[in-house]
Scaffold this active site. Structure first.
Site, PDB file in Angstrom:
ATOM      1  N   GLN A 148      -1.245 -53.071 -36.864  1.00 16.80           N
ATOM      2  CA  GLN A 148      -1.131 -54.000 -35.730  1.00 16.80           C
ATOM      3  C   GLN A 148      -2.420 -54.044 -34.919  1.00 16.80           C
ATOM      4  OE1 GLN A 148       2.577 -54.404 -33.119  1.00 16.80           O
ATOM      5  NE2 GLN A 148       1.240 -53.215 -31.777  1.00 16.80           N
TER       6      GLN A 148
ATOM      7  N   ASP B 160       1.046 -50.774 -50.428  1.00 20.14           N
ATOM      8  CA  ASP B 160       1.131 -50.499 -48.993  1.00 20.14           C
ATOM      9  C   ASP B 160       2.569 -50.222 -48.558  1.00 20.14           C
ATOM     10  OD1 ASP B 160      -0.419 -50.979 -46.179  1.00 20.14           O
ATOM     11  OD2 ASP B 160       1.601 -51.814 -46.085  1.00 20.14           O
TER      12      ASP B 160
ATOM     13  N   LEU C 170       1.125 -49.881 -34.763  1.00 20.01           N
ATOM     14  CA  LEU C 170       2.470 -49.801 -34.187  1.00 20.01           C
ATOM     15  C   LEU C 170       3.005 -48.370 -34.242  1.00 20.01           C
ATOM     16  CD1 LEU C 170       4.761 -51.661 -33.063  1.00 20.01           C
ATOM     17  CD2 LEU C 170       5.654 -51.755 -35.401  1.00 20.01           C
TER      18      LEU C 170
ATOM     19  N   HIS D 203       1.177 -47.261 -46.675  1.00 20.85           N
ATOM     20  CA  HIS D 203       0.675 -47.748 -45.394  1.00 20.85           C
ATOM     21  C   HIS D 203       0.214 -46.635 -44.457  1.00 20.85           C
ATOM     22  CE1 HIS D 203       0.126 -50.767 -42.305  1.00 20.85           C
ATOM     23  NE2 HIS D 203       0.801 -50.034 -41.463  1.00 20.85           N
TER      24      HIS D 203
END
Length: 312
Positions: A122, A238, A55, A293
């Site tokens: 994603q 994360d 994303l 992340h």
């Protein structure tokens, strides 16, 4: 061996008692040319790697990862698909799956030994959908890099930016509407407190998980099981994937207690092939603490431990 050497040297006029010592010395370097050589097996090149971003990302996100691959596997064909970059990554996931399918098909056709899919965040869901809908894919290893495979249920910065007036507890009102399903993040929004709404409204995750009946379920499961190996990567620090165990097909129950993959209904029912893959020993989990992340694709130690060993 003795007879072969005698014939070779006789042809050159150097066999017999008259053979000078100097002649023997001069002929020694020619021995490798005179003796038969066992054939060598041709070296099989590394399989091509296809990378799918997450994303709000783009191909430039993976510059460190590309460097690591080039250093450890020189000559590998690596393709970072430059599709649905930035804000376009909010497009409905089925639209993105179709676009990425058109991009990966020619790469697969040109790779008779198979390819590896390395998919981040994603992008991991997009790649899992590709494994389901592509009848003749030849993916050897699917590497899911910090991807919400069982969905997302958390108040992240991405969520606050996209839906500033909503919190995770009431976002279902947006995401489980026809309008909400036009946003990619809502396609995998998984509210554990409204399971019926999720099953009825989710146009993406509930389908690829086989949680809702649809006419393609059997074929999709068969396609998914064509993959030889699935590598699941994630970790407790994360900070985006919520719960972080979603990276390993774990998720909340109604009390927000995390149930691991083996306790999930999609596993117990083997609705899309997860249990079958596990029985094969084809699922590898690599849990790594201390990585936020946005650093999964740039951490060299993580690459060496969890990614590089599978890039055959």
């Amino acid at each position: 061996m003795h007879l072969r050497l005698k014939r070779c040297w006789s042809m050159l006029g150097f066999w017999g008692p008259q053979l000078p010592v100097l002649g023997v010395v001069l002929l020694l370097p020619l021995l490798p040319l005179l003796l038969p050589v066992a054939p060598t097996s041709p070296k099989v090149p590394y399989k091509p790697i296809i990378i799918v971003h997450g994303l709000f990302d783009s191909s430039s996100t993976f510059r460190h990862l590309l460097q690591y691959i080039n250093q450890t596997h020189p000559g590998t064909l690596v393709t970072v698909l430059d599709l649905f970059d930035g804000g376009e990554s909010l497009r409905p996931l089925w639209e993105q799956v179709q676009g990425f399918r058109e991009a990966v098909t020619p790469i697969m056709k040109q790779s008779p030994h198979g390819v590896h899919l390395l998919c981040y965040s994603q992008g991991g869901l997009i790649c899992r959908a590709l494994l389901s809908v592509m009848d003749e894919h030849n993916v050897d290893t699917f590497i899911s890099l910090s991807s919400p495979q069982m969905g997302q249920y958390g108040d992240t910065d991405y969520l606050k930016w996209l839906f500033p007036t909503s919190m995770r507890s009431n976002l279902y009102r947006v995401c489980y509407s026809p309008w909400g399903q036009e946003f990619s993040i809502c396609n995998y929004w998984h509210d554990p407190h409204h399971p019926d709404l999720y099953l009825n409204a989710s146009s993406f995750l509930a389908l690829i998980n086989g949680e809702r009946d649809h006419p393609n379920a059997t074929v999709w499961r068969k396609n998914f099981l064509r993959v030889k190996r699935v590598i699941l990567i994630g970790g407790p620090d994360d900070g985006v994937i919520t719960p972080w165990q979603s990276s390993f097909f774990g998720f909340y129950d109604a009390n927000e207690t995390v149930l691991e993959m083996e306790e999930q209904q999609v596993y117990l029912r083997d609705s899309f092939g997860l249990k079958t893959l596990s029985a094969r020993g084809a699922i590898v989990r690599c849990s790594t603490p201390g990585i936020p992340h946005t650093a999964w694709h740039s951490n060299r130690s993580l690459y060496e431990a969890c990614i590089e060993p599978w890039l055959s």
